[in-house]
Structure formats: C-alpha cells, structure tokens
Design an enzyme around this catalytic site. Structure first.
Site, PDB file in Angstrom:
ATOM      1  CE1 TYR A 144      -3.730   2.458   0.806  1.00 20.44           C
ATOM      2  CE2 TYR A 144      -2.277   3.285   2.518  1.00 20.44           C
ATOM      3  CZ  TYR A 144      -3.413   3.420   1.736  1.00 20.44           C
ATOM      4  OH  TYR A 144      -4.224   4.514   1.894  1.00 20.44           O
ATOM      5  CG  ASP A 239       6.042   3.871   0.171  1.00 19.78           C
ATOM      6  OD1 ASP A 239       6.418   4.684   1.050  1.00 19.78           O
ATOM      7  OD2 ASP A 239       4.850   3.621  -0.053  1.00 19.78           O
ATOM      8  CE  LYS A 267       2.864   5.617   7.850  1.00 17.78           C
ATOM      9  NZ  LYS A 267       1.484   5.788   8.251  1.00 17.78           N
TER      10      LYS A 267
HETATM   11  N1  HOZ Z   1      -3.557   3.274   6.027  1.00 17.87           N
HETATM   12  C1  HOZ Z   1      -2.988   3.534   7.293  1.00 17.87           C
HETATM   13  C2  HOZ Z   1      -2.285   2.376   7.847  1.00 17.87           C
HETATM   14  N2  HOZ Z   1      -1.508   1.629   6.962  1.00 17.87           N
HETATM   15  C3  HOZ Z   1      -4.029   3.967   8.265  1.00 17.87           C
HETATM   16  C4  HOZ Z   1      -4.140   5.422   8.344  1.00 17.87           C
HETATM   17  C5  HOZ Z   1      -5.131   5.889   9.399  1.00 17.87           C
HETATM   18  O1  HOZ Z   1      -6.199   5.330   9.518  1.00 17.87           O
HETATM   19  O2  HOZ Z   1      -4.823   6.833  10.078  1.00 17.87           O
END
Ligand code: HOZ
Length: 426
Positions: A144, A239, A267
């Site tokens: 992802y 990534d 992040k």
């Molecule tokens: N897609 C995020 C974790 N891989 C979650 C993001 C969120 O819900 O803050």
C-alpha cells in the site's frame, strides 16, 4: 469494558463522516465492534474519552517513535507556532530538515517536502513517468502506497482490511498501467521485466511491508529488484513512508544496503504532524518544476510547524543507542508473544523488523500476499478485543503493523504480555 462516551461520539460521527471516521482502518471493520475515541496520549499510553488507559502500539500508524507528545517535539512546535503557522514561501527550517534527511539517507541528493506520504508517492510516480517517458508502473500485491489512483491496485492496508476489490473510481485505463507482482518472488519479477522492461517507468516497493501486516524481504530480494530496474532503465522507488527512520536511522535502504533512484518519506520526518517527502538522484529530481517540466506543488508544503517537529524528531533519533534500545524492546515483545502463543498451542507467528511487528494467526510466517491472506483474521479480531479490554491498543486489523516506541519500557511490555497471556487463552 464499557465505553459509553466513545459510543455516543461514534453515533454523532457516523452522522457527519463516512463510517464515522476520516480514514477507513480506524472504523474497526477489520476486527468488529466500535472504534475507541481518544482524549490524550502521553508516552506509550493513550487515554480514551471514558477514562480508560491503553498501551499504544498504533503510534499514529508509525510517526510516534518517541511515543506521544515527546517534549523536544512539542516544544519545537510551540516555538514555531509563535512565529507563524504557514508562510507559503521559503524559510530556513525547510533547509534544515532537507539537510537532515540527505545526511541520513545518502541516495537522496535532492528532496521535495510535501504534506503526506500519499502526496509523496503520487509525485514520485509522476516524476518517474516524466523522467523515463514510459507509462507502466510495477507494484506488489498487498503493498500500500497511500490512496493514490495508480497504486490502488491489489493494495493492502484498509483496502485489504475491508476486503475491497480494487477501488471504484480508478479509471480502468489507468489501472491497466499498473502491473503487480507477488512480494519475495524474484523469478516472477525477472519474467515480467523480460517481457515488458522497456515500457516500465518504475517499480515501487515497501522494502519491509507494513500494510499486509509485517512481511520480511528475503535475502538479496530487494537488491535483485534494484538490479533488474537498472538493467531495464526503470526507476527503483523505495517507499519508506513507514520504514524511513523507523527500522534504521537511514531507513530500510541502510539496513539492506540499497541505493534507490527515488525514495518516499512521511510519518517520522514530520514528528507526528502532516508531512511527506520524495527525493533521490539529482538528475531525476531536476525534472521537477520549477527546475524541470514535471509539475508538483502544495500550499502547505514545507510547513513551519511540521518542519520544526520533524527537525526535533530527527535530531533526537540521531543520538547514540536509540535504535539499539528500540530493537531490544521490540525483540522482547516479539519473543514474549511467540512464547505465549506457543504455550496456548496456537498456530501463530510473529514477523518483525526492528520496531515494526505483526502477530499473525497463521501456521507459517507469511512472506507474501497469498500467505498473509491465510491468516485467521477472525481470530485476530478476538485477540484484538481481548487486548483492548485489558488496556492494550493494537492496530485494528490483522493486515497492519504494530509499532513499538522508545517510550515503551519494561512496565509496558510486561503489561502487554500479561494481557496477551489472557487474551490468547480466550
Ligand atoms: N492506512 C494507514 C495504515 N496503513 C491507516 C491510516 C489511518 O487510519 O490513520
């Protein structure tokens, strides 16, 4: 455990926001039940609106490597805020953060700051296409890279958690330009490049996968992919939104000895504020506007608060012994979980790289999308709620990584393992 205030807030939120949340995984669809609404965080602990406390292993999905509200970061944000919250113009902190990133990650010769990891991957893909003049992108099943049209093809994280096919709204003509491969299978990658190599603009990968739960790359696999890209004139994009400054100060590329053409960040480099970045080879980055013709822009890019938070965080992380301490804590947690699962005769395994880990309810440690999918997500859901009711907040999905922070100490690990012992027996 009763959470009447969380329940009431969720009812309100559902009337206002799709699913009551601003990002799908938070809605607990992967584990059942209702999401918890939080009031505050301090160190390794979260407090919900009903006054319950939890050891937090979500850590805002990765940025909070020092836990909640670390003093150097909150002070830096407060000081920056006094001087203005946004300029929409150049300022010195952008340079400082860019220098810190470049010093830690030598493959990054030039960098562009943006406001989220998704924005970074979107730009990296556009840049790769603009630089190579090719259209095809290669990604990996279950990886992802943010909610990005070209990359929402066989995606992990919330897409997997909700059991969605590829997202409606992504034009089929665009999705056709994204080719997917199984993670950890170099032979399949060789075959694909043998047939389509001349049309491939870039290959993008999470070097340590965090969005199918944690998957560990096999020895030599990532370098093998990098070599393939180089041979065929495609860009190799790491990534590192999740792994950057997380699995090593220099990211996964330092851990595995890689030199990607482009890297995406997010992040941790924002210290818990909204930030992303992409960077890499100077000749590739020179194609970005205004130096080159590939357009990318953002009103809040290089935001003074976010850069202040990121600078404070990276400076703290550069102190000696930080990653060794993190490694020790995460290793103790992983080993403790393995021992307790074994004591309860469960088919379970723990995948871990540094402070990222996942307890899979699967007989063998998953190594790709197909093997991760074999995990018993319903069993994970029961475990999740057992832990939640005992004051441990895990990612609410079998297909997400748990994050250990430097604020997790002996007491938090002991609390977690005692909770796991009981939750695994249910
Ligand atoms: N897609 C995020 C974790 N891989 C979650 C993001 C969120 O819900 O803050």
């Amino acid at each position: 455990m009763d959470r009447p205030r969380s329940h009431a807030l969720f009812e309100k939120a559902r009337a206002l926001m799709p699913g009551g949340v601003n990002s799908p995984v938070r809605a607990f669809r992967g584990v059942g039940g209702e999401p918890v609404f939080f009031k505050s965080g301090a160190g390794a602990w979260l407090t919900d609106v009903d006054g319950h406390r939890y050891v937090d292993y979500v850590g805002s999905w990765g940025p909070l490597i020092f836990g909640h509200a670390p003093r150097p970061v909150t002070e830096a944000i407060a000081e920056a805020a006094q001087g203005g919250t946004s300029f929409g113009a150049p300022h010195e902190r952008e340079i400082e953060l860019a220098e810190l990133i470049r010093a830690a990650v030598p493959s990054v010769q030039k960098v562009r700051l943006v406001s989220s990891g998704s924005e970074a991957t979107t730009a990296a893909i556009r840049l790769a296409r603009g630089f190579t003049g090719r259209d095809l992108i290669v990604k990996f099943e279950g990886c992802y890279h943010g909610a990005v049209d070209s990359l929402l093809v066989k995606a992990g994280s919330g897409v997997e958690t909700l059991g969605l096919p590829d997202s409606p709204g992504v034009p089929a003509d665009l999705a056709r330009l994204t080719l997917t491969l199984p993670f950890n299978d170099l032979e399949r990658a060789r075959e694909l490049f043998a047939h389509r190599g001349a049309q491939i603009a870039a290959l993008i990968i999470e070097p340590v996968v965090g969005n199918m739960g944690v998957l560990v790359p096999r020895d030599g696999y990532l370098q093998g992919l990098a070599d393939l890209c180089q041979r065929h004139g495609a860009l190799f994009i790491c990534d590192e939104v999740m792994t950057g400054f997380r699995v090593h100060f220099g990211g996964a590329q330092a851990l595995y000895g890689l030199k990607p053409d482009l890297t995406t960040f997010g992040k941790i480099i924002g210290g818990g504020l909204p930030v992303g970045a992409y960077g890499g080879r100077a000749d590739v980055m020179a194609r970005i506007a205004p130096e080159g013709p590939v357009y990318q822009a953002g009103t809040l890019s290089g935001n003074p608060l976010a850069t202040a938070a990121g600078i404070a965080m990276l400076k703290e992380l550069a102190r000696p012994g930080v990653y060794e301490r993190l490694e020790g804590t995460a290793a103790r947690l992983a080993q403790g979980l393995r021992e307790r699962a074994a004591a309860h005769h469960l088919k379970a395994s723990v995948n871990r790289v540094g402070s990222m880990l996942t307890l899979f309810f699967a007989p063998e440690p998953p190594f790709d999308y197909a093997s991760a999918k074999k995990a018993d997500a319903a069993r994970f859901g029961r475990f999740f709620h057992g832990m939640l009711d005992r004051g441990v907040y895990l990612p609410p999905s079998q297909f997400e990584a748990a994050f250990v922070s430097l604020a997790h100490g002996e007491a938090e690990i002991a609390h977690t393992l005692a909770a796991a012992d009981e939750a695994l027996s249910e």
